[in-house]
Scaffold this motif. Sequence first.
Motif, PDB file in Angstrom:
ATOM      1  N   LEU A  48      59.901  -4.844   6.493  1.00  0.00           N
ATOM      2  CA  LEU A  48      59.101  -3.618   6.489  1.00  0.00           C
ATOM      3  C   LEU A  48      58.046  -3.655   5.391  1.00  0.00           C
ATOM      4  O   LEU A  48      56.874  -3.351   5.618  1.00  0.00           O
ATOM      5  N   LEU A  49      58.459  -4.015   4.172  1.00  0.00           N
ATOM      6  CA  LEU A  49      57.537  -4.022   3.038  1.00  0.00           C
ATOM      7  C   LEU A  49      56.449  -5.077   3.199  1.00  0.00           C
ATOM      8  O   LEU A  49      55.276  -4.824   2.881  1.00  0.00           O
ATOM      9  N   GLU A  50      56.815  -6.262   3.676  1.00  0.00           N
ATOM     10  CA  GLU A  50      55.808  -7.313   3.849  1.00  0.00           C
ATOM     11  C   GLU A  50      54.783  -6.931   4.907  1.00  0.00           C
ATOM     12  O   GLU A  50      53.577  -7.148   4.726  1.00  0.00           O
ATOM     13  N   LEU A  51      55.228  -6.344   6.022  1.00  0.00           N
ATOM     14  CA  LEU A  51      54.291  -5.923   7.061  1.00  0.00           C
ATOM     15  C   LEU A  51      53.437  -4.746   6.596  1.00  0.00           C
ATOM     16  O   LEU A  51      52.254  -4.659   6.924  1.00  0.00           O
ATOM     17  N   ALA A  52      54.027  -3.826   5.831  1.00  0.00           N
ATOM     18  CA  ALA A  52      53.266  -2.692   5.296  1.00  0.00           C
ATOM     19  C   ALA A  52      52.197  -3.181   4.331  1.00  0.00           C
ATOM     20  O   ALA A  52      51.056  -2.697   4.350  1.00  0.00           O
ATOM     21  N   ALA A  53      52.534  -4.145   3.476  1.00  0.00           N
ATOM     22  CA  ALA A  53      51.556  -4.711   2.540  1.00  0.00           C
ATOM     23  C   ALA A  53      50.430  -5.397   3.311  1.00  0.00           C
ATOM     24  O   ALA A  53      49.252  -5.269   2.955  1.00  0.00           O
ATOM     25  N   LYS A  54      50.783  -6.092   4.376  1.00  0.00           N
ATOM     26  CA  LYS A  54      49.769  -6.742   5.216  1.00  0.00           C
ATOM     27  C   LYS A  54      48.830  -5.697   5.816  1.00  0.00           C
ATOM     28  O   LYS A  54      47.605  -5.861   5.795  1.00  0.00           O
ATOM     29  N   ALA A  55      49.392  -4.599   6.339  1.00  0.00           N
ATOM     30  CA  ALA A  55      48.568  -3.545   6.940  1.00  0.00           C
ATOM     31  C   ALA A  55      47.607  -2.937   5.930  1.00  0.00           C
ATOM     32  O   ALA A  55      46.476  -2.597   6.264  1.00  0.00           O
ATOM     33  N   ALA A  56      48.069  -2.835   4.679  1.00  0.00           N
ATOM     34  CA  ALA A  56      47.239  -2.236   3.627  1.00  0.00           C
ATOM     35  C   ALA A  56      46.274  -3.234   3.011  1.00  0.00           C
ATOM     36  O   ALA A  56      45.447  -2.863   2.177  1.00  0.00           O
ATOM     37  N   GLY A  57      46.385  -4.506   3.399  1.00  0.00           N
ATOM     38  CA  GLY A  57      45.503  -5.531   2.853  1.00  0.00           C
ATOM     39  C   GLY A  57      45.813  -5.877   1.405  1.00  0.00           C
ATOM     40  O   GLY A  57      44.922  -6.283   0.666  1.00  0.00           O
ATOM     41  N   ASP A 103      53.471   4.957  -4.527  1.00  0.00           N
ATOM     42  CA  ASP A 103      53.141   3.834  -3.642  1.00  0.00           C
ATOM     43  C   ASP A 103      53.099   4.285  -2.183  1.00  0.00           C
ATOM     44  O   ASP A 103      52.221   3.885  -1.412  1.00  0.00           O
ATOM     45  N   ALA A 104      54.068   5.128  -1.790  1.00  0.00           N
ATOM     46  CA  ALA A 104      54.116   5.607  -0.411  1.00  0.00           C
ATOM     47  C   ALA A 104      52.904   6.486  -0.102  1.00  0.00           C
ATOM     48  O   ALA A 104      52.287   6.358   0.963  1.00  0.00           O
ATOM     49  N   PHE A 105      52.537   7.359  -1.033  1.00  0.00           N
ATOM     50  CA  PHE A 105      51.393   8.240  -0.821  1.00  0.00           C
ATOM     51  C   PHE A 105      50.104   7.434  -0.673  1.00  0.00           C
ATOM     52  O   PHE A 105      49.311   7.666   0.244  1.00  0.00           O
ATOM     53  N   ARG A 106      49.900   6.463  -1.569  1.00  0.00           N
ATOM     54  CA  ARG A 106      48.688   5.637  -1.493  1.00  0.00           C
ATOM     55  C   ARG A 106      48.645   4.850  -0.183  1.00  0.00           C
ATOM     56  O   ARG A 106      47.580   4.686   0.421  1.00  0.00           O
ATOM     57  N   LEU A 107      49.799   4.359   0.280  1.00  0.00           N
ATOM     58  CA  LEU A 107      49.868   3.628   1.545  1.00  0.00           C
ATOM     59  C   LEU A 107      49.490   4.546   2.712  1.00  0.00           C
ATOM     60  O   LEU A 107      48.700   4.170   3.584  1.00  0.00           O
ATOM     61  N   ALA A 108      50.036   5.758   2.735  1.00  0.00           N
ATOM     62  CA  ALA A 108      49.740   6.705   3.811  1.00  0.00           C
ATOM     63  C   ALA A 108      48.252   7.060   3.833  1.00  0.00           C
ATOM     64  O   ALA A 108      47.632   7.121   4.900  1.00  0.00           O
ATOM     65  N   ALA A 111      53.464   1.963   8.744  1.00  0.00           N
ATOM     66  CA  ALA A 111      52.575   0.914   8.217  1.00  0.00           C
ATOM     67  C   ALA A 111      52.998  -0.464   8.713  1.00  0.00           C
ATOM     68  O   ALA A 111      52.157  -1.304   9.044  1.00  0.00           O
ATOM     69  N   ALA A 112      54.296  -0.710   8.784  1.00  0.00           N
ATOM     70  CA  ALA A 112      54.793  -2.000   9.273  1.00  0.00           C
ATOM     71  C   ALA A 112      54.374  -2.240  10.710  1.00  0.00           C
ATOM     72  O   ALA A 112      54.031  -3.361  11.094  1.00  0.00           O
ATOM     73  N   GLU A 113      54.399  -1.188  11.536  1.00  0.00           N
ATOM     74  CA  GLU A 113      53.955  -1.337  12.922  1.00  0.00           C
ATOM     75  C   GLU A 113      52.477  -1.675  12.995  1.00  0.00           C
ATOM     76  O   GLU A 113      52.058  -2.472  13.826  1.00  0.00           O
ATOM     77  N   ILE A 114      51.700  -1.086  12.108  1.00  0.00           N
ATOM     78  CA  ILE A 114      50.266  -1.427  12.042  1.00  0.00           C
ATOM     79  C   ILE A 114      50.107  -2.873  11.625  1.00  0.00           C
ATOM     80  O   ILE A 114      49.324  -3.625  12.212  1.00  0.00           O
ATOM     81  N   GLY A 115      50.870  -3.302  10.601  1.00  0.00           N
ATOM     82  CA  GLY A 115      50.821  -4.682  10.144  1.00  0.00           C
ATOM     83  C   GLY A 115      51.249  -5.681  11.199  1.00  0.00           C
ATOM     84  O   GLY A 115      50.673  -6.757  11.330  1.00  0.00           O
TER      85      GLY A 115
END
Length: 112
Positions: free
Chosen positions: A6-15, A50-55, A104-108
């Motif tokens: 989840l975290l790796e895909l979320a980081a990918k989505a956020a660039g 971190d969650a707020f900035r990601l959203a 975010a992970a789904e986006i990633g």
Amino acid sequence: MTDRELLELAAKAAGLPHQWCDAWNTITKPRPDSGFFFNKIWNPLTNDGDAFRLAVKLRLEPRFLDLDHPAGPPRVTFHNVAGQVELAGNDLMAATRRAIVRAAAEIGRAEK
């Protein structure tokens, strides 16, 4: 899906440049002034900021469902990605963070 995935895909989505750290079970990011990791821990599953900035970065739109319905636990969903619903139980903050990361992970995962 594991928290790591989840975290790796979320980081990918956020660039975000990132690397997994087994010792801390989280993502680490390099400081802008160095090429080294382990300078910043990033974990939107446990950190509200971190969650707020990601959203915000991914323009995720929260929906809080059944908050006043006594028959069932409240739910949190983020509508940029269908189906990302978390039951809040007693911890609405944790459910909200997890819903953000799952969306975010789904986006990633959809990115090439």
